[in-house]
Each structure stands twice: as C-alpha cells, then as structure tokens.
Design an enzyme around this catalytic site. Structure first.
Site, mmCIF file in Angstrom:
data_model
loop_
_atom_site.group_PDB
_atom_site.id
_atom_site.type_symbol
_atom_site.label_atom_id
_atom_site.label_comp_id
_atom_site.label_asym_id
_atom_site.label_seq_id
_atom_site.Cartn_x
_atom_site.Cartn_y
_atom_site.Cartn_z
ATOM 1 N N ARG A 168 0.855 -1.192 0.000
ATOM 2 C CA ARG A 168 0.000 0.000 0.000
ATOM 3 C C ARG A 168 0.889 1.239 0.000
ATOM 4 O O ARG A 168 1.861 1.304 0.755
ATOM 5 C CB ARG A 168 -0.920 -0.016 1.208
ATOM 6 C CG ARG A 168 -2.003 1.046 1.190
ATOM 7 C CD ARG A 168 -2.932 0.864 2.374
ATOM 8 N NE ARG A 168 -3.696 -0.373 2.267
ATOM 9 C CZ ARG A 168 -4.135 -1.066 3.323
ATOM 10 N NH1 ARG A 168 -3.847 -0.662 4.547
ATOM 11 N NH2 ARG A 168 -4.853 -2.163 3.151
ATOM 12 N N ARG A 208 -2.744 6.411 9.545
ATOM 13 C CA ARG A 208 -2.727 5.934 8.162
ATOM 14 C C ARG A 208 -2.799 7.102 7.177
ATOM 15 O O ARG A 208 -2.801 8.271 7.559
ATOM 16 C CB ARG A 208 -3.907 4.980 7.931
ATOM 17 C CG ARG A 208 -3.923 3.750 8.866
ATOM 18 C CD ARG A 208 -2.933 2.696 8.440
ATOM 19 N NE ARG A 208 -2.993 1.480 9.242
ATOM 20 C CZ ARG A 208 -3.775 0.434 8.988
ATOM 21 N NH1 ARG A 208 -4.597 0.442 7.960
ATOM 22 N NH2 ARG A 208 -3.726 -0.629 9.764
ATOM 23 N N LYS A 245 -4.653 0.922 14.589
ATOM 24 C CA LYS A 245 -4.551 1.916 13.521
ATOM 25 C C LYS A 245 -5.357 3.160 13.866
ATOM 26 O O LYS A 245 -6.293 3.131 14.666
ATOM 27 C CB LYS A 245 -5.044 1.322 12.205
ATOM 28 C CG LYS A 245 -6.487 0.838 12.247
ATOM 29 C CD LYS A 245 -6.832 0.070 10.995
ATOM 30 C CE LYS A 245 -8.224 -0.560 11.086
ATOM 31 N NZ LYS A 245 -8.539 -1.406 9.919
ATOM 32 N N LYS A 258 -7.097 6.715 11.918
ATOM 33 C CA LYS A 258 -7.447 7.258 10.611
ATOM 34 C C LYS A 258 -7.942 8.703 10.723
ATOM 35 O O LYS A 258 -8.722 9.028 11.620
ATOM 36 C CB LYS A 258 -8.526 6.393 9.957
ATOM 37 C CG LYS A 258 -8.057 4.967 9.678
ATOM 38 C CD LYS A 258 -9.133 4.120 9.027
ATOM 39 C CE LYS A 258 -8.604 2.733 8.692
ATOM 40 N NZ LYS A 258 -9.635 1.876 8.026
ATOM 41 N N CYS A 292 -14.644 -4.036 -1.014
ATOM 42 C CA CYS A 292 -13.252 -4.320 -0.652
ATOM 43 C C CYS A 292 -12.709 -5.405 -1.568
ATOM 44 O O CYS A 292 -13.428 -5.995 -2.355
ATOM 45 C CB CYS A 292 -13.159 -4.738 0.814
ATOM 46 S SG CYS A 292 -13.875 -6.358 1.144
ATOM 47 N N CYS A 296 -7.299 -11.570 0.397
ATOM 48 C CA CYS A 296 -7.396 -11.093 1.776
ATOM 49 C C CYS A 296 -7.613 -12.269 2.717
ATOM 50 O O CYS A 296 -8.586 -13.025 2.576
ATOM 51 C CB CYS A 296 -8.539 -10.088 1.918
ATOM 52 S SG CYS A 296 -8.736 -9.505 3.625
ATOM 53 N N CYS A 334 -15.755 -9.277 4.934
ATOM 54 C CA CYS A 334 -15.710 -9.535 6.375
ATOM 55 C C CYS A 334 -16.162 -8.283 7.092
ATOM 56 O O CYS A 334 -16.367 -7.242 6.461
ATOM 57 C CB CYS A 334 -14.290 -9.943 6.803
ATOM 58 S SG CYS A 334 -13.158 -8.554 7.044
ATOM 59 N N CYS A 342 -13.545 -2.261 5.534
ATOM 60 C CA CYS A 342 -12.679 -1.515 4.622
ATOM 61 C C CYS A 342 -13.445 -0.664 3.611
ATOM 62 O O CYS A 342 -12.949 0.369 3.190
ATOM 63 C CB CYS A 342 -11.733 -2.473 3.897
ATOM 64 S SG CYS A 342 -10.500 -3.221 4.990
#
Length: 577
Positions: A82, A151, A221, A223, A442, A448, A487, A491
């Site tokens: 990424r 991120r 994380k 954001k 996603c 994934c 899932c 995302c």
C-alpha cells in the site's frame, strides 16, 4: 475550567502484538533475516505483523490453496503493498511509476483504495525490496500505510472548488508528515540506509526515537480525514479524527473537529461495533497539527493494549466518555476549542464527468469499478491512463469512492485526453446506473486472509441483477449507496451504506439498511446469512415500495426507517440493539 475527570488506562496484560512491538527495536524485528531466507516465499507470523508498519501484508492466493496442498507445496505467498498518497494526489510521473511496477512486480493491475491510496497486489518476497525502493525513488512511500499508526490522511478532491482543495490538500500532507513514524528502521531495511546500532541511545545520551508514538506505537490503527461541505465523500464520521472544513465568504477559516469514528466490528461480538465520530468544536488552520498530535497521544496513553478487538480510538472515547476526552484534549493543548460552526452535508458520492474549476482548469472524474485499474477487452483503462499520464501536466486524484480524477487539465490538453479515452474505449461513467456508480467493495477473496465471502469479484454481478429491478421501478438514476465487504472489518465502510452486505461465509452475507445518504447515520442489520436469491427477493418489494411511497427528496436510507424496516442508528453503542 471544570474539574478534570480522572481515569486510568485500561488494565489487563498486553496482547501478543504489544509484546512484539515492545521487542521489535522500533519495527526492525528480524525482518532483514526473514527477507533473505530463500527457502520460503513467506515470512514468520511475527515478522509479517511488523511488516504492516512498513506498508505491506503477506497474503496467499486462496484460489490456489487446495491445489498447492495436494502438491505438498507451501501456500502461494505474495505481498500486497500500500502506497501513502496524502489526499490521494499523485503526479503523472508517479502514476507512470506505479503503472510500471504493477506490470513488473505485481499482477498487472493497480487498485484505488477507499482511503485514496494505491495498492499493488501479487508482489513476491524476492521483489519486495526492489519494489519499495522504486516507489521511494518516485517520492512516494509505503511507510505507515498500514500498522498501529496514523494511516493515509484523506481529503476531499474538490474538482469544483479548486482554491479550497489546495488548502485542504496541504493540511493532509502536513498531517501525514507530522504523524509519520520517525524510526530509521524503514530506511535501513528497504533503502539501504545507514544501520543504527542502538536507535534509542546516541553518544551515551537517551534519544526519543518516536516522540509522538513511543516505542510501542498506538494500540491500533488511526485514521484521519478532511471533508469539505457539502460533500462528505471521505465519510468524515467514519474517521478516528475528522476535520470538517468551514468556508466563509470563499475562504477557509478553519475546521470543525470530530472524534471517535470507526467501521470495524466482529460478527457475534456485541462489544464491537461501528461508530460515528462526534463534533466537539472548531479550530483555526494553524491548530490542525497540534490537535491531531494531542489526540493521538491520548489514544496512545489510554487505548486498550490488552484486547485488540477493543483497541480502536472509538472504544477509548466511548469507554471514558466524550466529556472526559474533550477535557483531556484541552489539558494537553493548553487552550480550548471554539464552539463548532454551522455546516451541511448533502452526499458522500463523486461527481462524474468533466467539471470546470474556479481556476479555469478542467477536472474529469472517471468511474472505476471496485477501484481496479486494469485492461479488459474493449475497455483498456490502464493503457489509456498510461498514455494520458505521458501528456498530462496536472495531477491525478484518487477518490474515497475508489474512482479517479484527472485534475488540472488545460483546455488544450482536454481535447487530447478526450481523444485518448475514446481511442481506448473509456467512457466517463455517466452511462452507468446510479446504483453502480454509488457502489463500493473491498478486495476480499482470493487474497485477503480475513475475507469470509467475495466482494470485489461479486458485487458487480449482484448489481447486474438489481439494475432491472431499479429500472422497472423508475429508479435508474436514483443514487442509493450500496457497499459490500468480505468480512466485518469495514474496509469499504459498509456500516455507512444505505444498503450493505457484510460477508459471513462463502456466498452468504448479513444485509444492512438505513444508513444516512450524507454519511451521518449507521446502517442496521435486517437479515442474516442470506444468499443471492434471498437478497434479490427481499430487496425487490422494498425498492418497489420506495419508488411508490417515497416523499419528495427522500433517500432510500431514510425511507426504510420511516417505513419501519429498520430502526435509525445514530450511535454505534446501539448498533446491536
């Protein structure tokens, strides 16, 4: 000032990831040794977890898993990279580098993420270092694209408010730089930087390697996104920290601050839930970095380091209370936020086609299905964008809806770009139904490791079956946000989809409805563990009823609440009620 609320950091033993970070020597671990091991195409699990901080995830192609097991071969390990692109902006030169790397080291395609970043898929371990080096030579980086840090910072691409975009983009860059990890490990491992024997001590004196994060970084994380009303395309309420631009008399005067959003949850665990960020006040532009840094340090000090499922900032805020957070923030800042100012959001989508900005330059927003930039028969998108990049003198902007803006185009270059698009069979996107244009998904299967069901590969075909229903109901041009993930990690921000599907098992999804069209309300579970036949059978009468009974200007998410299909969810703590 009122008496400060006192709380303690959450107790409990640290998770295994916390121990890993603690022992990693600022994200080094044994990555160098593992990367040089030619016996396997994968990495040990501990190094794989550290690798995320460097911008990469180890994956295996699950389409090949059974066959490789039969042949007694290890999984088909490959790596997703990424790339950090603050605000989603890249130069034509950078675009060409990404295009070349996808061909040379990846699967041949590029992917635009819902955080306005590039993703490369299918990179082999032996090519990781070369790929990262070439990314950095293009003045891009993978550092902190993943991991327990801040991120990629998002911002509204503003194709029709060119002057404001320059300012919000500037702050997305500044935030990204200010909150980037300071460890030299990235340069040592990938860019052949000078090896630092003990990065925490120089000439016998202690040195603070990570002044913001500390040696174990954040619990999870973090954001950040910047929205510019009336567009909430970055889904600012889904961010841990959101800035809402306040424009008065054509000038950016500052930002409303909102905190505590997040999309991820776990099936069957009611202690996890998506949450909306809440507005806590107003700041001037010069206060942006200070507020972000102090917010991050609060999460650093009070986030849950024992249970990672409850480690996101939203749980920290909910556990201690918004009042406590504001007081703690004011205490660390040494000054107080001003009262929030008025603003209004209208939608979360993109405006397709050519739009002339206030500066006289043209901007083209192209629809990119599931964010996948690839050539298919009759539609050579990747080739077209490569040829455009060779003549383009403006920039490219990745949107939060997985689309692409060819920005800052002169009238002369516009003519050439239109001709190239026509040559390679590319249309602007306005020919697609509103439902398709409003869809997000996603990556999910096959790469994934968290995916329970398909998303990117399946959503287009589901829309194929829903479009005739919409057409027959007279709703072809009615925008309804529809989102699908493999899932519940969120995302593609499914909890903010008016219609949303979250994978439960192969071919089965939980279906949610009722999110706000402007991103200010969460969706609600309607049916569990259903397949395509049940999805179509369930949605058809609801869509028909919406077409027949909606009031003027009523969006689908509002209608299903008014009609009693689901309850409104304006706070994630009520998501499972």
């Amino acid at each position: 000032m009122a008496k400060k609320l006192k709380v303690q950091p959450i107790g409990g033993p640290p998770s295994d990831v916390e121990q890993l970070k603690d022992e990693s020597n600022y994200l080094r671990g044994s990555l160098v040794e593992s990367l040089s091991n030619r016996i396997t195409g994968g990495l040990p699990e501990l190094d794989n977890r550290l690798l995320k901080f460097h911008g990469s995830y180890m994956q295996d192609d699950r389409d090949y898993r059974n066959e490789r097991e039969k042949q007694k071969l290890e999984p088909y390990f490959q790596f997703m990279l990424r790339i950090v692109t603050p605000g989603g902006v890249s130069t034509p030169e950078q675009w060409l580098v990404m295009d070349e790397l996808a061909e040379k080291y990846g699967t041949g395609s590029l992917r635009v993420t819902t955080r306005q970043a590039f993703q490369l898929h299918g990179v082999l371990k032996w090519n990781l270092k070369k790929t990262i080096q070439e990314i950095n030579e293009a003045l891009l980086t993978t550092l902190a694209a993943c991991g327990d840090v801040s991120r990629n910072v998002m911002c509204n691409p503003n194709p029709y408010q060119s002057d404001i975009h320059n300012e919000v983009f500037y702050w997305s860059q500044q935030l990204t730089t200010h909150l980037a990890p300071k460890t030299p490990a990235y340069h040592e491992i990938w860019l052949d930087g000078e090896k630092v024997v003990d990065s925490s001590e120089q000439n016998g004196a202690a040195v603070e390697v990570e002044p913001i994060y500390g040696h174990v970084y954040l619990p999870r994380k973090f954001k950040i996104g910047i929205a510019v009303p009336p567009s909430n395309d970055v889904d600012v309420y889904s961010q841990d920290l959101g800035y809402i631009a306040i424009v008065e008399n054509g000038k950016l005067v500052g930002f409303n601050v909102c905190v505590g959003g997040g999309m991820g949850m776990t099936h069957g665990d009611t202690a996890t839930y998506p949450q909306l960020a809440r507005v806590i006040g107003f700041i001037t532009p010069d206060q942006v970095l200070d507020v972000a840094e102090k917010t991050v340090t609060i999460q650093r000090d009070y986030g849950n380091r024992s249970v990672r499922k409850n480690a996101r900032f939203k749980y920290t805020v909910d556990r201690h209370g918004l009042e406590w957070f504001v007081e703690e923030l004011h205490d660390r800042l040494g000054w107080e936020l001003q009262p929030a100012r008025e603003f209004h959001f209208e939608n979360t989508g993109d405006r397709y086609g050519w739009i002339k900005g206030k500066d006289g330059k043209w901007n083209l927003t192209l629809y990119v299905q599931s964010g996948r930039i690839v050539d298919i028969e009759g539609y050579k998108l990747k080739t077209a964008l490569r040829e455009i990049a060779k003549i383009h003198t403006g920039d490219f902007r990745l949107t939060a809806n997985q689309n692409l803006i060819i920005a800052n185009v002169s009238s002369q270059k516009k003519t050439k770009i239109v001709a190239l698009l026509k040559e390679y069979g590319i249309e602007e996107g306005t020919q697609y139904s509103a439902l398709r244009r409003s869809a997000l998904s996603c990556v999910a299967l096959p790469t994934c490791g968290l995916a329970m069901a398909e998303a990117e590969r399946y959503l287009p075909s589901l829309i194929d079956k829903l479009e005739p229903v919409m057409e027959q109901a007279g709703l072809r041009d009615e925008e309804i946000t529809i989102r699908m993930t493999g899932c519940p990690n969120g995302c593609a921000r499914p909890a903010l989809g008016e219609i949303a599907f979250i994978g439960k098992s192969p071919g089965k999804y939980n279906m949610y409805m009722g999110a706000g069209f402007s991103g200010d309300r969460l969706s609600k579970l309607y049916l569990e563990n259903i397949g395509e036949e049940e999805i179509i059978g369930t949605l058809t009468p609801i869509i028909n009823r919406y077409a027949a009974e909606r009031v003027s200007g009523e969006h689908f998410g509002d209608f299903v609440i008014r009609a009693g299909y689901v309850k409104a969810v304006t706070d994630g703590t009520n998501f499972h009620d």
